[in-house]
Design a protein around this motif. Structure first.
Motif, mmCIF file in Angstrom:
data_model
loop_
_atom_site.group_PDB
_atom_site.id
_atom_site.type_symbol
_atom_site.label_atom_id
_atom_site.label_comp_id
_atom_site.label_asym_id
_atom_site.label_seq_id
_atom_site.Cartn_x
_atom_site.Cartn_y
_atom_site.Cartn_z
ATOM 1 N N ASP A 31 -29.301 26.379 -32.046
ATOM 2 C CA ASP A 31 -29.105 25.465 -30.937
ATOM 3 C C ASP A 31 -30.165 24.379 -30.868
ATOM 4 O O ASP A 31 -30.058 23.465 -30.064
ATOM 5 C CB ASP A 31 -29.043 26.238 -29.617
ATOM 6 C CG ASP A 31 -30.327 27.014 -29.343
ATOM 7 O OD1 ASP A 31 -30.567 27.341 -28.162
ATOM 8 O OD2 ASP A 31 -31.073 27.283 -30.289
ATOM 9 N N TRP A 52 -28.696 21.739 -28.403
ATOM 10 C CA TRP A 52 -27.271 21.528 -28.182
ATOM 11 C C TRP A 52 -26.641 22.823 -27.706
ATOM 12 O O TRP A 52 -27.025 23.899 -28.118
ATOM 13 C CB TRP A 52 -26.597 21.087 -29.489
ATOM 14 C CG TRP A 52 -26.794 19.661 -29.822
ATOM 15 C CD1 TRP A 52 -26.062 18.594 -29.394
ATOM 16 C CD2 TRP A 52 -27.808 19.108 -30.658
ATOM 17 N NE1 TRP A 52 -26.566 17.437 -29.925
ATOM 18 C CE2 TRP A 52 -27.618 17.714 -30.700
ATOM 19 C CE3 TRP A 52 -28.859 19.660 -31.398
ATOM 20 C CZ2 TRP A 52 -28.431 16.865 -31.445
ATOM 21 C CZ3 TRP A 52 -29.668 18.835 -32.131
ATOM 22 C CH2 TRP A 52 -29.455 17.453 -32.158
ATOM 23 N N PRO A 53 -25.613 22.723 -26.865
ATOM 24 C CA PRO A 53 -25.137 21.476 -26.251
ATOM 25 C C PRO A 53 -25.911 21.141 -24.987
ATOM 26 O O PRO A 53 -26.558 22.007 -24.398
ATOM 27 C CB PRO A 53 -23.677 21.816 -25.889
ATOM 28 C CG PRO A 53 -23.719 23.285 -25.594
ATOM 29 C CD PRO A 53 -24.760 23.878 -26.525
ATOM 30 N N ASN A 73 -21.335 19.059 -35.418
ATOM 31 C CA ASN A 73 -21.144 20.489 -35.649
ATOM 32 C C ASN A 73 -20.005 20.763 -36.621
ATOM 33 O O ASN A 73 -20.066 21.702 -37.409
ATOM 34 C CB ASN A 73 -20.882 21.221 -34.339
ATOM 35 C CG ASN A 73 -22.163 21.504 -33.589
ATOM 36 O OD1 ASN A 73 -23.250 21.527 -34.171
ATOM 37 N ND2 ASN A 73 -22.057 21.696 -32.293
#
Length: 125
Positions: A31, A52-53, A73
């Motif tokens: 992430d 993210w997100p 992604n």
């Protein structure tokens, strides 16, 4: 996860480059993605990173307003758009991936799990 950085090269001061970082191997679920750089004779330093997100990007003061990080992604790729390049931006640039980092830890290279091999950016006339 394996990371492959590319897109480096020679560019004149004031020019632009876009670096890419392609992820492969296990599902790309990290992430946090960031870019670091290391100039000759200097320690590796944080450039820009984001969660993210929904996380906001954090940039080193030296690149604020000039460098932007983005992520795709679907293609398992992260990009670093570099504008207004200066000679002091010359370095080997590395992409890095991590999970669960808090914002204050984004700048700590020791917190990242995976690293790309680096791509050289040379800013010179």
């Amino acid at each position: 996860v394996q990371l492959q950085a590319s897109g480096g090269g020679l560019v004149q001061p004031g020019g632009s480059l876009r670096l890419s970082c392609a992820a492969s191997g296990r599902t790309f679920r990290s992430d946090v993605m960031s870019w670091f750089r290391q100039a000759p004779g200097k320690e590796r330093e944080f450039v820009v990173g984001s969660r993210w997100p929904g996380g906001s990007a954090r940039s080193a003061d030296s690149v604020k307003g000039r460098f932007t990080i983005s992520r795709d992604n679907a293609k398992k790729m992260v990009f670093l758009q570099m504008n207004g390049l200066k000679s002091e931006d010359t370095a080997v640039y590395y992409c890095a991936a991590g999970s669960g980092l808090i914002t204050s830890s984004l700048m700590d290279p020791g917190k990242y799990d995976y690293w790309g091999q680096g791509t050289l950016v040379t800013v010179s006339s």
